[in-house]
Each structure stands twice: as structure tokens, then as C-alpha cells.
Design a protein around this motif. Structure first.
Motif, PDB file in Angstrom:
ATOM      1  N   LYS A 138      36.388 -17.791  -4.269  1.00 53.52           N
ATOM      2  CA  LYS A 138      35.233 -17.002  -3.563  1.00 53.52           C
ATOM      3  C   LYS A 138      34.546 -17.367  -2.250  1.00 53.52           C
ATOM      4  O   LYS A 138      34.286 -16.765  -1.526  1.00 53.52           O
ATOM      5  CB  LYS A 138      34.226 -16.711  -4.618  1.00 53.52           C
ATOM      6  CG  LYS A 138      33.199 -15.696  -4.603  1.00 53.52           C
ATOM      7  CD  LYS A 138      32.196 -15.493  -5.653  1.00 53.52           C
ATOM      8  CE  LYS A 138      31.151 -14.720  -5.445  1.00 53.52           C
ATOM      9  NZ  LYS A 138      29.939 -15.240  -4.651  1.00 53.52           N
ATOM     10  N   LEU A 139      34.169 -18.885  -2.410  1.00 52.60           N
ATOM     11  CA  LEU A 139      33.541 -19.316  -1.046  1.00 52.60           C
ATOM     12  C   LEU A 139      34.636 -19.348   0.288  1.00 52.60           C
ATOM     13  O   LEU A 139      34.036 -19.110   1.142  1.00 52.60           O
ATOM     14  CB  LEU A 139      33.025 -20.774  -1.495  1.00 52.60           C
ATOM     15  CG  LEU A 139      32.651 -21.233  -0.405  1.00 52.60           C
ATOM     16  CD1 LEU A 139      31.027 -20.974  -0.226  1.00 52.60           C
ATOM     17  CD2 LEU A 139      32.348 -23.122  -0.720  1.00 52.60           C
ATOM     18  N   HIS A 149      44.367 -20.434   1.155  1.00 48.39           N
ATOM     19  CA  HIS A 149      43.352 -21.423   0.885  1.00 48.39           C
ATOM     20  C   HIS A 149      43.527 -22.669   1.237  1.00 48.39           C
ATOM     21  O   HIS A 149      42.638 -23.443   1.319  1.00 48.39           O
ATOM     22  CB  HIS A 149      43.488 -21.389  -0.771  1.00 48.39           C
ATOM     23  CG  HIS A 149      44.785 -21.800  -1.268  1.00 48.39           C
ATOM     24  ND1 HIS A 149      45.929 -21.339  -1.509  1.00 48.39           N
ATOM     25  CD2 HIS A 149      44.793 -23.092  -1.666  1.00 48.39           C
ATOM     26  CE1 HIS A 149      46.617 -21.724  -1.946  1.00 48.39           C
ATOM     27  NE2 HIS A 149      46.202 -23.207  -2.370  1.00 48.39           N
ATOM     28  N   ARG A 157      38.604 -17.687  13.844  1.00 50.68           N
ATOM     29  CA  ARG A 157      38.862 -18.475  13.051  1.00 50.68           C
ATOM     30  C   ARG A 157      39.979 -19.510  13.726  1.00 50.68           C
ATOM     31  O   ARG A 157      40.979 -19.393  13.983  1.00 50.68           O
ATOM     32  CB  ARG A 157      39.702 -18.170  11.873  1.00 50.68           C
ATOM     33  CG  ARG A 157      38.686 -17.120  11.040  1.00 50.68           C
ATOM     34  CD  ARG A 157      39.336 -16.201  10.325  1.00 50.68           C
ATOM     35  NE  ARG A 157      38.182 -15.047   9.845  1.00 50.68           N
ATOM     36  CZ  ARG A 157      38.906 -13.679   9.933  1.00 50.68           C
ATOM     37  NH1 ARG A 157      39.792 -13.352  10.392  1.00 50.68           N
ATOM     38  NH2 ARG A 157      37.960 -12.955   9.292  1.00 50.68           N
ATOM     39  N   LEU A 204      36.736 -17.106   0.921  1.00 49.21           N
ATOM     40  CA  LEU A 204      36.969 -15.734   1.201  1.00 49.21           C
ATOM     41  C   LEU A 204      35.533 -15.505   2.053  1.00 49.21           C
ATOM     42  O   LEU A 204      35.738 -14.821   3.049  1.00 49.21           O
ATOM     43  CB  LEU A 204      37.002 -14.822   0.164  1.00 49.21           C
ATOM     44  CG  LEU A 204      38.431 -14.838  -0.434  1.00 49.21           C
ATOM     45  CD1 LEU A 204      38.389 -13.924  -1.872  1.00 49.21           C
ATOM     46  CD2 LEU A 204      39.497 -14.058   0.567  1.00 49.21           C
ATOM     47  N   GLU A 205      34.293 -15.809   1.593  1.00 48.17           N
ATOM     48  CA  GLU A 205      33.109 -15.790   2.308  1.00 48.17           C
ATOM     49  C   GLU A 205      33.116 -16.250   3.544  1.00 48.17           C
ATOM     50  O   GLU A 205      32.752 -15.974   4.823  1.00 48.17           O
ATOM     51  CB  GLU A 205      31.871 -16.433   1.288  1.00 48.17           C
ATOM     52  CG  GLU A 205      30.738 -15.604   1.222  1.00 48.17           C
ATOM     53  CD  GLU A 205      29.773 -16.373   0.023  1.00 48.17           C
ATOM     54  OE1 GLU A 205      29.178 -17.041   0.596  1.00 48.17           O
ATOM     55  OE2 GLU A 205      30.039 -16.081  -1.042  1.00 48.17           O
ATOM     56  N   ILE A 206      33.432 -17.566   3.607  1.00 46.32           N
ATOM     57  CA  ILE A 206      33.645 -18.278   4.984  1.00 46.32           C
ATOM     58  C   ILE A 206      34.672 -17.698   6.036  1.00 46.32           C
ATOM     59  O   ILE A 206      34.158 -17.367   7.206  1.00 46.32           O
ATOM     60  CB  ILE A 206      34.090 -20.102   4.653  1.00 46.32           C
ATOM     61  CG1 ILE A 206      32.998 -20.656   3.831  1.00 46.32           C
ATOM     62  CG2 ILE A 206      34.430 -20.508   6.099  1.00 46.32           C
ATOM     63  CD1 ILE A 206      33.326 -22.155   3.517  1.00 46.32           C
ATOM     64  N   TRP A 207      35.632 -17.223   5.398  1.00 47.37           N
ATOM     65  CA  TRP A 207      36.742 -16.577   6.231  1.00 47.37           C
ATOM     66  C   TRP A 207      36.079 -15.242   6.730  1.00 47.37           C
ATOM     67  O   TRP A 207      36.200 -14.797   7.932  1.00 47.37           O
ATOM     68  CB  TRP A 207      37.911 -16.020   5.362  1.00 47.37           C
ATOM     69  CG  TRP A 207      38.984 -15.529   6.301  1.00 47.37           C
ATOM     70  CD1 TRP A 207      39.414 -14.269   6.102  1.00 47.37           C
ATOM     71  CD2 TRP A 207      39.879 -16.317   6.946  1.00 47.37           C
ATOM     72  NE1 TRP A 207      40.631 -14.132   6.960  1.00 47.37           N
ATOM     73  CE2 TRP A 207      41.078 -15.528   7.484  1.00 47.37           C
ATOM     74  CE3 TRP A 207      40.000 -17.568   7.337  1.00 47.37           C
ATOM     75  CZ2 TRP A 207      41.896 -15.796   8.289  1.00 47.37           C
ATOM     76  CZ3 TRP A 207      41.426 -17.963   8.187  1.00 47.37           C
ATOM     77  CH2 TRP A 207      41.994 -17.267   8.717  1.00 47.37           C
ATOM     78  N   GLU A 208      35.334 -14.391   6.042  1.00 50.02           N
ATOM     79  CA  GLU A 208      34.770 -13.215   6.384  1.00 50.02           C
ATOM     80  C   GLU A 208      33.576 -13.584   7.396  1.00 50.02           C
ATOM     81  O   GLU A 208      33.255 -12.577   8.333  1.00 50.02           O
ATOM     82  CB  GLU A 208      34.078 -12.220   5.298  1.00 50.02           C
ATOM     83  CG  GLU A 208      35.300 -11.780   4.311  1.00 50.02           C
ATOM     84  CD  GLU A 208      36.133 -11.020   5.009  1.00 50.02           C
ATOM     85  OE1 GLU A 208      35.842  -9.840   5.859  1.00 50.02           O
ATOM     86  OE2 GLU A 208      37.535 -11.013   5.014  1.00 50.02           O
ATOM     87  N   GLU A 209      32.789 -14.619   7.252  1.00 53.52           N
ATOM     88  CA  GLU A 209      31.882 -14.916   8.112  1.00 53.52           C
ATOM     89  C   GLU A 209      32.127 -15.368   9.606  1.00 53.52           C
ATOM     90  O   GLU A 209      31.211 -15.628  10.366  1.00 53.52           O
ATOM     91  CB  GLU A 209      30.832 -15.880   7.427  1.00 53.52           C
ATOM     92  CG  GLU A 209      30.092 -15.336   6.260  1.00 53.52           C
ATOM     93  CD  GLU A 209      29.389 -16.453   5.462  1.00 53.52           C
ATOM     94  OE1 GLU A 209      29.499 -17.664   5.910  1.00 53.52           O
ATOM     95  OE2 GLU A 209      28.659 -15.987   4.471  1.00 53.52           O
ATOM     96  N   THR A 210      33.471 -15.968   9.576  1.00 55.12           N
ATOM     97  CA  THR A 210      33.549 -16.471  10.696  1.00 55.12           C
ATOM     98  C   THR A 210      34.606 -15.518  11.726  1.00 55.12           C
ATOM     99  O   THR A 210      35.689 -15.343  11.209  1.00 55.12           O
ATOM    100  CB  THR A 210      34.612 -17.709  10.227  1.00 55.12           C
ATOM    101  OG1 THR A 210      33.938 -18.481   9.354  1.00 55.12           O
ATOM    102  CG2 THR A 210      34.793 -18.511  11.610  1.00 55.12           C
ATOM    103  N   LYS A 252      29.228 -24.909   1.943  1.00 53.80           N
ATOM    104  CA  LYS A 252      29.799 -24.559   3.377  1.00 53.80           C
ATOM    105  C   LYS A 252      29.876 -25.687   4.310  1.00 53.80           C
ATOM    106  O   LYS A 252      30.701 -25.562   5.096  1.00 53.80           O
ATOM    107  CB  LYS A 252      28.908 -23.296   3.642  1.00 53.80           C
ATOM    108  CG  LYS A 252      29.338 -22.034   3.079  1.00 53.80           C
ATOM    109  CD  LYS A 252      28.606 -20.796   3.644  1.00 53.80           C
ATOM    110  CE  LYS A 252      28.936 -19.635   2.737  1.00 53.80           C
ATOM    111  NZ  LYS A 252      28.194 -18.411   3.014  1.00 53.80           N
TER     112      LYS A 252
END
Length: 108
Positions: free
Chosen positions: A8-9, A34, A20, A11-17, A53
Motif C-alpha cells: 500500500k505504501l 515492488h 520515477r 503504491l502511494e509513493i509511486w503515485e506521489e512521484t 516514506k
């Protein structure tokens, strides 16, 4: 799979970046994997930072594998940017120890 909250974390980091890139090679990471998420401080030794994070950097899966397979000196020789990674590790370790040790010093 991972019932730890890591996926979950990640995916969150991926979306916020928006862009990449691998922390070490600066190569663009196109697809979510992952294995592209590296803990700066090992989650085994620093469990309280497993889902923090600031303790996770993006890394190509092959470079991430090297990070777990080689020693510090060899990593820096192969990829000088690992020096920054280990500097960040020192910084986070010191922060972790301050936060972690604070609880024990509370009653002194």
C-alpha cells in the motif's frame, strides 16, 4: 504476499512521484514493481521505519539486488552514488536512534 502494509505504501509513493528514477543510476523506472522500493535502513533492524516514506528510495530491481548482495565498499566502487545512499543511511540511523532512545530517557 506482503501483509505488512508495504505494498500500500509503495503504491502511494509511486503515485506521489511524478518522475520515477532510480536513486543510484538515475534511470527512469517505467513500471511499478515492488522490487523497485529499497529500504535505506534495513526493516529487520529498524522495524519502526519499515513504513516510513523517508526510509524508502526508488531503485532499479537489479541495483536493489546488488545492494543486498555486496558490501559497502564494492557498492560505492561500482556506483559512486551509493555514497549518498550510505550518508542518508547514517542520517536516518541517527534520527531513528534519537527517536527510539527518547522513550528510555523519559524518566531520567
Amino acid at each position: 504476499v506482503m501483509a505488512t502494509g508495504q505494498l500500500k505504501l509503495f503504491l502511494e509513493i509511486w503515485e506521489e512521484t511524478p518522475i520515477r528514477r532510480c536513486y543510484i543510476t538515475n534511470r527512469l523506472l517505467k513500471n511499478f514493481d515492488h522490487r523497485s522500493f529499497a529500504h535505506v535502513l534495513p526493516k529487520g533492524g529498524y522495524p519502526k521505519y519499515m513504513l516510513k516514506k523517508e526510509n524508502i528510495v526508488l531503485m532499479q530491481p537489479d541495483i536493489h539486488h546488488l545492494q543486498h548482495s555486496l558490501g559497502k565498499t564494492e557498492l560505492i566502487e561500482r556506483h559512486p552514488k551509493f555514497k549518498d545512499f550510505f550518508d542518508l543511511q547514517d542520517e536516518l540511523r541517527s534520527q531513528y536512534n534519537k527517536e527510539h532512545l527518547k522513550r528510555y530517557n523519559r524518566f531520567k
